[in-house]
Design a protein around this motif. Structure first.
Motif, PDB file in Angstrom:
ATOM      1  N   PRO A 242      37.331  37.517  28.504  1.00  0.00           N
ATOM      2  CA  PRO A 242      37.790  36.820  29.707  1.00  0.00           C
ATOM      3  C   PRO A 242      39.295  36.554  29.664  1.00  0.00           C
ATOM      4  O   PRO A 242      39.836  36.167  28.630  1.00  0.00           O
ATOM      5  CB  PRO A 242      36.996  35.508  29.684  1.00  0.00           C
ATOM      6  N   GLY A 243      39.948  36.821  30.788  1.00  0.00           N
ATOM      7  CA  GLY A 243      41.371  36.561  30.884  1.00  0.00           C
ATOM      8  C   GLY A 243      42.263  37.661  30.359  1.00  0.00           C
ATOM      9  O   GLY A 243      43.498  37.532  30.429  1.00  0.00           O
ATOM     10  N   SER A 244      41.690  38.746  29.837  1.00  0.00           N
ATOM     11  CA  SER A 244      42.511  39.844  29.329  1.00  0.00           C
ATOM     12  C   SER A 244      43.196  40.555  30.495  1.00  0.00           C
ATOM     13  O   SER A 244      42.777  40.421  31.653  1.00  0.00           O
ATOM     14  CB  SER A 244      41.651  40.846  28.552  1.00  0.00           C
ATOM     15  N   PRO A 245      44.251  41.342  30.225  1.00  0.00           N
ATOM     16  CA  PRO A 245      44.881  42.101  31.311  1.00  0.00           C
ATOM     17  C   PRO A 245      43.893  43.012  32.042  1.00  0.00           C
ATOM     18  O   PRO A 245      43.963  43.139  33.270  1.00  0.00           O
ATOM     19  CB  PRO A 245      45.951  42.920  30.578  1.00  0.00           C
ATOM     20  N   LEU A 246      42.976  43.619  31.295  1.00  0.00           N
ATOM     21  CA  LEU A 246      41.972  44.476  31.924  1.00  0.00           C
ATOM     22  C   LEU A 246      41.041  43.663  32.803  1.00  0.00           C
ATOM     23  O   LEU A 246      40.658  44.104  33.901  1.00  0.00           O
ATOM     24  CB  LEU A 246      41.178  45.220  30.846  1.00  0.00           C
ATOM     25  N   ASP A 247      40.657  42.473  32.365  1.00  0.00           N
ATOM     26  CA  ASP A 247      39.801  41.602  33.153  1.00  0.00           C
ATOM     27  C   ASP A 247      40.452  41.301  34.504  1.00  0.00           C
ATOM     28  O   ASP A 247      39.823  41.421  35.571  1.00  0.00           O
ATOM     29  CB  ASP A 247      39.541  40.307  32.370  1.00  0.00           C
ATOM     30  N   LYS A 248      41.713  40.912  34.464  1.00  0.00           N
ATOM     31  CA  LYS A 248      42.412  40.544  35.700  1.00  0.00           C
ATOM     32  C   LYS A 248      42.567  41.738  36.633  1.00  0.00           C
ATOM     33  O   LYS A 248      42.309  41.646  37.838  1.00  0.00           O
ATOM     34  CB  LYS A 248      43.790  39.964  35.350  1.00  0.00           C
ATOM     35  N   GLU A 249      42.954  42.882  36.067  1.00  0.00           N
ATOM     36  CA  GLU A 249      43.160  44.071  36.893  1.00  0.00           C
ATOM     37  C   GLU A 249      41.849  44.590  37.466  1.00  0.00           C
ATOM     38  O   GLU A 249      41.765  44.933  38.653  1.00  0.00           O
ATOM     39  CB  GLU A 249      43.839  45.157  36.055  1.00  0.00           C
ATOM     40  N   ALA A 250      40.816  44.645  36.634  1.00  0.00           N
ATOM     41  CA  ALA A 250      39.531  45.180  37.090  1.00  0.00           C
ATOM     42  C   ALA A 250      38.885  44.268  38.124  1.00  0.00           C
ATOM     43  O   ALA A 250      38.293  44.738  39.111  1.00  0.00           O
ATOM     44  CB  ALA A 250      38.600  45.371  35.898  1.00  0.00           C
ATOM     45  N   THR A 251      38.971  42.962  37.918  1.00  0.00           N
ATOM     46  CA  THR A 251      38.400  42.015  38.881  1.00  0.00           C
ATOM     47  C   THR A 251      39.094  42.142  40.229  1.00  0.00           C
ATOM     48  O   THR A 251      38.441  42.165  41.290  1.00  0.00           O
ATOM     49  CB  THR A 251      38.516  40.576  38.344  1.00  0.00           C
ATOM     50  N   ALA A 252      40.413  42.241  40.208  1.00  0.00           N
ATOM     51  CA  ALA A 252      41.172  42.380  41.453  1.00  0.00           C
ATOM     52  C   ALA A 252      40.825  43.678  42.184  1.00  0.00           C
ATOM     53  O   ALA A 252      40.831  43.727  43.420  1.00  0.00           O
ATOM     54  CB  ALA A 252      42.667  42.322  41.160  1.00  0.00           C
ATOM     55  N   ALA A 253      40.504  44.733  41.408  1.00  0.00           N
ATOM     56  CA  ALA A 253      40.194  46.031  42.014  1.00  0.00           C
ATOM     57  C   ALA A 253      38.744  46.136  42.476  1.00  0.00           C
ATOM     58  O   ALA A 253      38.374  47.127  43.113  1.00  0.00           O
ATOM     59  CB  ALA A 253      40.500  47.141  41.015  1.00  0.00           C
ATOM     60  N   GLY A 254      37.911  45.146  42.135  1.00  0.00           N
ATOM     61  CA  GLY A 254      36.529  45.147  42.592  1.00  0.00           C
ATOM     62  C   GLY A 254      35.522  45.770  41.653  1.00  0.00           C
ATOM     63  O   GLY A 254      34.385  46.061  42.058  1.00  0.00           O
ATOM     64  N   TYR A 255      35.881  45.951  40.393  1.00  0.00           N
ATOM     65  CA  TYR A 255      34.942  46.508  39.412  1.00  0.00           C
ATOM     66  C   TYR A 255      33.963  45.433  38.940  1.00  0.00           C
ATOM     67  O   TYR A 255      34.275  44.239  38.932  1.00  0.00           O
ATOM     68  CB  TYR A 255      35.695  47.050  38.200  1.00  0.00           C
ATOM     69  N   ARG A 256      32.774  45.887  38.524  1.00  0.00           N
ATOM     70  CA  ARG A 256      31.829  44.988  37.867  1.00  0.00           C
ATOM     71  C   ARG A 256      32.340  44.749  36.450  1.00  0.00           C
ATOM     72  O   ARG A 256      32.526  45.692  35.681  1.00  0.00           O
ATOM     73  CB  ARG A 256      30.431  45.613  37.850  1.00  0.00           C
ATOM     74  N   VAL A 257      32.529  43.483  36.099  1.00  0.00           N
ATOM     75  CA  VAL A 257      33.098  43.126  34.804  1.00  0.00           C
ATOM     76  C   VAL A 257      32.102  42.279  34.016  1.00  0.00           C
ATOM     77  O   VAL A 257      31.571  41.292  34.542  1.00  0.00           O
ATOM     78  CB  VAL A 257      34.423  42.362  34.963  1.00  0.00           C
TER      79      VAL A 257
END
Length: 531
Positions: free
Chosen positions: A168-183
């Motif tokens: 949680p809170g990683s750069p990938l988490d932030k980018e993927a969440t913003a792009a609409g991926y299931r995280v």
């Protein structure tokens, strides 16, 4: 149930060390997440790395989510699971899926032909799990970018196919969440090599069809036992044996896995990365199935380990281990044992202080800050780095002549397409027979996230033979200024540079024609010159 058989040359010493561990309460304190066992310098890291002890319960809510998603994806015709991840993000799912007999494609490389091959395989039916604890792993980010481009060019929506696992809170988490991926979020208080029973191990394995609920049940069945301060605790006994052997410089763990493909590779990362630092450590050596009986060659500084066997093998050193257990249970036993061994050896088993150095060297070369090496000579279509002579045989013989015949080891590091050249792993056997010393085989850059820590931070007793090669065709990394081909060459050269800085002998052989070069190299490694 865990069946564990141990032998030690001095039973008195081993039993004394076991009694000390029992009296100190180390097993119960690990289970209680006490970070003080490994000394004051380790407290800050250990305090955020001990949640793996309770994953059999804490990961349970994930199971329903994974099954629901698997059913939903299956209803849309998506049934080909690909895992993009490195080290702890890929090694556990690989062995879990093999154990349960379900297919999983593991893409843990930056080799362009390997990446292209994975993307070309059933793209329209692919579920791509992108897994990175830090959210900044360059290999995984590059693979994700390549898949996103491929899906888009095929008229497919990337968010329909890509699943993300990260802290949680990683750069990938932030980018993927913003792009609409299931995280899926993993437990941030579990290190990568201890993450088998977190979302990193469970999500890709569960989506591929493994019974990950049963895996947690298996771990739960031994959870109370590995927390006991008593001689019946298999993890405590195993960890103490590893630590006692290390005191006598018996520091190679030669493993023969008779049942589970990939389990030795998972243990390899757990043991090497956890213990290989401060000039100390245990080097795992994975021996293929056909050598499960004779462990040829075995040496006086090796512990012999049989996985899923009935009795401890007879080792020249006197140290032998046999273990039989269900996968989830055995994973928890090994994790606890390695934490115990770290205490006996006197290191922090939760940090990896030397991993970043090779990554930085690779980044420097990609960015033009590092010195690009030039070959010392070229022979038979092979560029040779780090050796004098006129033939490839000269270079290999020169490297092997620097091998410590009492405590040394050889590391073969092969930065080639693991899909197409898997049979070259047999070169490990050839070198072990020729040198009579423990020999490891690592696919690059995968091993950089596993044994790479040991090579640079452990005892300086290794000699290193790198094999790189020209790809059939390079592949761009979308949105980056480098290609997959330039990236993997920078990784190899960067790691070699760091090893040399630390006084480790390194020879790199770059094959311009990979199939022809591998044929020649097999002959050369066997000691038959360049005939």
């Amino acid at each position: 149930m865990v069946e564990l058989f141990l032998t030690a040359p001095s039973q008195h010493e081993y039993e004394g060390a076991l009694k000390n561990a029992i009296d100190s309460g180390i097993a119960s304190r690990i289970a209680e997440n006490d970070p003080t066992e490994w000394g004051p310098d380790a407290v800050s890291e250990a305090s955020i790395r001990l949640s793996w002890t309770g994953l059999a319960e804490s990961s349970r809510p994930l199971i329903a989510e994974i099954i629901e998603l698997r059913d939903s994806l299956g209803a849309r015709g998506l049934d080909h699971v690909v895992l993009c991840g490195m080290g702890g993000s890929s090694l556990a799912p690989e062995v879990i899926c093999h154990t349960y007999g379900v297919p999983l494609t593991v893409l843990d490389s930056s080799q362009p032909d390997m990446v292209r091959s994975a993307i070309a395989d059933r793209l329209d039916r692919s579920i791509v799990v992108v897994a990175s604890k830090s959210g900044g792993t360059i290999e995984t980010d590059s693979q994700r970018r390549a898949y996103e481009k491929a899906f888009t060019e095929a008229g497919l929506t990337p968010t329909d196919h890509i699943i993300v696992v990260t802290d949680p809170g990683s750069p990938l988490d932030k980018e993927a969440t913003a792009a609409g991926y299931r995280v899926f979020h993993a437990d941030p208080n579990v290190g990568g090599r201890y993450s088998a029973l977190t979302a990193f191990g469970l999500v890709p394995s569960g989506l591929a069809g493994a019974d990950v609920g049963e895996l947690l049940d298996q771990a739960a069945s031994v959870q109370d036992n590995v927390a006991l301060d008593g001689a019946d605790n298999p993890a405590l006994r195993l960890g103490v044996l590893l630590g006692v052997a290390h005191r006598h410089r018996v520091d190679k763990l030669v493993m023969a896995d008779q049942s589970r493909h990939g389990f030795g590779d998972w243990i390899e990362q757990l043991v090497a990365e956890s213990t290989g630092k401060n000039g100390k450590g245990i080097l795992p050596v994975v021996v293929p199935f056909e050598n499960a009986v004779n462990f040829n060659p075995s040496t006086a500084d090796s512990i012999l380990l049989s996985i899923d066997a009935d009795d401890a093998p007879e080792a020249q050193s006197g140290y032998g281990i046999a273990i039989r257990a269900a996968l989830g249970a055995e994973m928890l036993v090994w994790e606890t044992a390695v934490a115990v061994a770290g205490s006996v050896i006197g290191i922090n088993p939760f940090d990896q202080p030397d991993v970043e150095s090779a990554k930085q060297a690779a980044r420097d070369m990609l960015g033009g800050a590092g010195e690009v090496p030039t070959p010392d000579f070229t022979a038979d279509g092979i560029d040779v780095y780090g050796a004098e002579g006129t033939t490839v045989a000269d270079a290999v013989s020169s490297l092997f002549s620097q091998l410590d015949l009492d405590h040394g080891y050889v590391a073969l590091q092969v930065y080639l397409d693991r899909f197409d050249h898997a049979d070259f792993a047999g070169a490990r056997e050839i070198v072990a027979q020729r040198t009579g010393r423990p020999t490891t085989f690592g696919w690059g850059p995968r091993f950089l996230h596993s044994t790479g820590q040991y090579h640079k931070g452990g005892p300086g007793t290794g000699v290193f033979l790198q094999v790189t090669g020209d790809p059939v065709e390079d592949l761009e990394v979308p949105g980056r200024e480098f290609t997959f081909g330039s990236f993997i060459q920078s990784q190899a050269a960067g790691d070699a540079a760091v090893l040399r800085e630390r006084g480790r002998p390194v020879v790199r052989l770059h094959l311009k024609d990979v199939p022809a070069g591998l044929r020649l190299l097999r002959t050369v490694l066997a000691g038959k010159g360049d005939e």
